[in-house]
Design a protein around this motif. Structure first.
Motif, PDB file in Angstrom:
ATOM      1  N   PRO A 132       0.803  -1.235   0.000  1.00 57.87           N
ATOM      2  CA  PRO A 132       0.000   0.000   0.000  1.00 57.87           C
ATOM      3  C   PRO A 132       0.834   1.282   0.000  1.00 57.87           C
ATOM      4  CG  PRO A 132      -0.917  -1.581   1.538  1.00 57.87           C
ATOM      5  CD  PRO A 132       0.408  -2.128   1.101  1.00 57.87           C
ATOM      6  N   ASP A 133       2.052   1.222   0.523  1.00 57.22           N
ATOM      7  CA  ASP A 133       2.911   2.409   0.583  1.00 57.22           C
ATOM      8  C   ASP A 133       3.987   2.413  -0.502  1.00 57.22           C
ATOM      9  OD1 ASP A 133       1.483   3.177   2.747  1.00 57.22           O
ATOM     10  OD2 ASP A 133       3.069   2.899   4.233  1.00 57.22           O
ATOM     11  N   CYS A 134       3.944   1.451  -1.399  1.00 59.43           N
ATOM     12  CA  CYS A 134       5.015   1.292  -2.386  1.00 59.43           C
ATOM     13  C   CYS A 134       4.522   1.651  -3.779  1.00 59.43           C
ATOM     14  CB  CYS A 134       5.534  -0.144  -2.364  1.00 59.43           C
ATOM     15  SG  CYS A 134       6.890  -0.438  -3.523  1.00 59.43           S
ATOM     16  N   LEU A 135       5.100   2.706  -4.330  1.00 55.88           N
ATOM     17  CA  LEU A 135       4.808   3.081  -5.716  1.00 55.88           C
ATOM     18  C   LEU A 135       6.130   3.066  -6.475  1.00 55.88           C
ATOM     19  CD1 LEU A 135       2.820   5.111  -3.771  1.00 55.88           C
ATOM     20  CD2 LEU A 135       1.828   5.390  -6.037  1.00 55.88           C
ATOM     21  N   ARG A 136       6.276   2.151  -7.405  1.00 59.18           N
ATOM     22  CA  ARG A 136       7.536   1.954  -8.133  1.00 59.18           C
ATOM     23  C   ARG A 136       7.412   2.581  -9.517  1.00 59.18           C
ATOM     24  NH1 ARG A 136       8.608  -2.877  -9.494  1.00 59.18           N
ATOM     25  NH2 ARG A 136      10.875  -2.788  -9.297  1.00 59.18           N
ATOM     26  N   LEU A 137       7.958   3.774  -9.679  1.00 54.70           N
ATOM     27  CA  LEU A 137       7.879   4.473 -10.958  1.00 54.70           C
ATOM     28  C   LEU A 137       8.905   3.923 -11.948  1.00 54.70           C
ATOM     29  CD1 LEU A 137       7.495   8.155  -9.695  1.00 54.70           C
ATOM     30  CD2 LEU A 137       5.704   6.466 -10.167  1.00 54.70           C
ATOM     31  N   GLN A 138       8.520   3.875 -13.199  1.00 56.95           N
ATOM     32  CA  GLN A 138       9.391   3.319 -14.243  1.00 56.95           C
ATOM     33  C   GLN A 138      10.709   4.077 -14.362  1.00 56.95           C
ATOM     34  OE1 GLN A 138       7.458   2.853 -18.042  1.00 56.95           O
ATOM     35  NE2 GLN A 138       5.721   1.743 -17.189  1.00 56.95           N
ATOM     36  N   LEU A 139      10.682   5.395 -14.188  1.00 61.02           N
ATOM     37  CA  LEU A 139      11.878   6.203 -14.365  1.00 61.02           C
ATOM     38  C   LEU A 139      12.669   6.399 -13.066  1.00 61.02           C
ATOM     39  CD1 LEU A 139      10.602   8.960 -16.835  1.00 61.02           C
ATOM     40  CD2 LEU A 139      12.089   7.028 -17.335  1.00 61.02           C
ATOM     41  N   CYS A 140      12.222   5.768 -11.993  1.00 58.41           N
ATOM     42  CA  CYS A 140      12.911   5.945 -10.709  1.00 58.41           C
ATOM     43  C   CYS A 140      14.129   5.037 -10.624  1.00 58.41           C
ATOM     44  CB  CYS A 140      11.965   5.649  -9.549  1.00 58.41           C
ATOM     45  SG  CYS A 140      12.738   5.863  -7.921  1.00 58.41           S
ATOM     46  N   MET A 141      15.314   5.645 -10.479  1.00 56.76           N
ATOM     47  CA  MET A 141      16.549   4.870 -10.376  1.00 56.76           C
ATOM     48  C   MET A 141      16.595   4.040  -9.098  1.00 56.76           C
ATOM     49  SD  MET A 141      19.347   7.680 -11.647  1.00 56.76           S
ATOM     50  CE  MET A 141      19.137   8.623 -13.156  1.00 56.76           C
TER      51      MET A 141
END
Length: 439
Positions: free
Chosen positions: A399-408
């Motif tokens: 619920p607290d994890c958002l993994r963005l494609q451009l995030c290193m």
């Protein structure tokens, strides 16, 4: 059962109370983190943000009058937790208020730094420093986009204090334009002195600063390897931390850890407690050096596991000394990952280019100070999320994890990182419980 922290009104309004189904087997929801205390079992539901104290028998009592079912701690055996989490996140993003102004800025005054840390992720980037002309354009851009609202800055670098003139010019310009602002900073703290700190507290309206420490005196001085090393940089930075606290500026100490300095960090935490213990404006946290940024080699599984165990022991000491941040994050509902996928934030580079993430200094720009945001496609690219990993379905932290494609930083997800996060949540649960008992 005792409610220690009620559910988030936002989530509670979406979920409502869960109904009991007769004859159904129930289990603990994936997003519940458990901590045993002398009084019973503390449970924190990351999805609803609710914390309760219950007894072991409550976890097995599947009945209509069990509040653990009502509050979504127990769910049917075949319940799809991940689907529910995704539905809640989608609903939150739909109802999220879209601001028609820009309120958050990460401003690079320079990409030059007075330290020469071996792990710097900006190594190899072009050195640029904001001049007076660009600073004036920053003032114009912010004033035009504030729309009467308060704006917040994060001064970044390089070392932002390497170009104090830009900070002065921007703050002075906004003050004359009647723009309400407050700022924070990421700095190594070396270039402060009392006069600069007075200016920071008044003209800059500096509310919070993050300062990185890499060890006690000998280790710190060697790792930082300052260009100006006429005195002990460690002692100077420690003095400046004390001055910042005296002027009412919150100081967050980040301990960058790796195998080369982890054993030294225990001594450093003891020293921080001796010097500043009890000061509510100071907090400390540790962070392993990134394996996918900077000059830190990829660790083996064994090295990562050992470092994780050592970091947990270090965190126990930090929490034992009450040097940790207040547990307010246990109430936060994460709709955005960071400034990169937030509509009302922007990064301003020293040459006037606009971006969405402070990790990108040479590419992925979205516009300029002169033209504003011109690449909406790139703006949207920063909101795209990575596909879930196999471990996501069984991960309590989802619920607290958002993994963005451009995030290193989100390129990999190591089990050791998850262990550290769960440990911190458990410590904050305990702090919340103890505070509740004291009321």
């Amino acid at each position: 059962m005792q409610i220690i922290q009620p559910p988030s009104p936002l989530i509670d309004g979406l979920l409502k109370s869960q109904k009991y189904h007769i004859g159904t087997e129930y289990r603990l929801i994936t997003y519940a983190i458990k901590l045993l205390v002398p009084e019973g079992v503390l449970l924190y539901n990351l999805l609803t943000k609710c914390i309760v104290l219950c007894q072991q028998e409550d976890l097995k009592a599947a009945s209509a009058d069990n509040p653990l079912i009502q509050y979504w701690f127990l769910v049917p055996e075949k319940h799809d937790d991940q689907r529910l989490c995704e539905q809640i996140r989608s609903a939150l993003q739909l109802i999220q208020k879209k601001e028609n102004f820009i309120s958050g800025y990460c401003i690079f005054t320079t990409t030059v730094c007075n330290a020469r840390c071996f792990y710097c992720f900006e190594r190899g980037s072009k050195e640029r420093t904001m001049n007076d002309e660009i600073a004036a354009k920053v003032v114009d851009y912010i004033a035009q986009n504030a729309c009467g609202h308060q704006v917040r800055f994060r001064w970044f670098g390089g070392e932002p204090l390497y170009n104090m003139q830009a900070i002065d010019n921007i703050c002075d310009g906004l003050k004359r334009r009647g723009v309400d602002y407050v700022s924070k900073m990421v700095s190594n703290g070396y270039l402060f002195n009392e006069n600069v700190i007075k200016r920071a507290a008044t003209l800059w309206k500096l509310d919070k600063i993050q300062i990185t420490l890499d060890g006690t005196e000998e280790k710190y001085n060697r790792i930082k390897n300052y260009k100006d090393n006429r005195e002990s940089a460690y002692l100077r930075v420690m003095k400046n931390i004390g001055l910042l606290l005296e002027y009412g500026i919150r100081v967050v100490i980040r301990l960058n850890i790796d195998a080369i300095n982890i054993e030294d960090m225990t001594c450093l935490v003891h020293e921080l407690h001796t010097r500043y213990g009890g000061n509510k404006l100071l907090s400390v946290y540790s962070r392993t050096l990134f394996e996918n940024k900077g000059c830190v080699r990829k660790r083996s599984n064994e090295e990562r596991a050992l470092l994780c165990n050592q970091q947990i022991e270090l965190e126990k000491l930090i929490y034992g000394y009450n040097l940790n941040e207040a547990p307010s994050n246990l109430r936060k509902v994460w709709v955005n990952a960071c400034m990169a996928d937030t509509s009302h934030t922007i990064t301003i580079l020293p040459d006037g280019k606009l971006g969405k993430c402070n990790d990108y200094l040479e590419s992925h720009f979205v516009g300029t100070l002169d033209e504003g945001i011109t690449d909406e496609k790139m703006v949207q690219a920063f909101t795209l999320q990575r596909e879930p990993l196999a471990d996501c379905r069984s991960c309590a932290l989802q619920p607290d994890c958002l993994r963005l494609q451009l995030c290193m930083e989100k390129e990999h997800c190591y089990v050791e990182e998850r262990r550290i996060k769960v440990f911190r949540i458990q410590q904050m649960m305990l702090k919340t419980f103890e505070k509740n008992k004291a009321v």
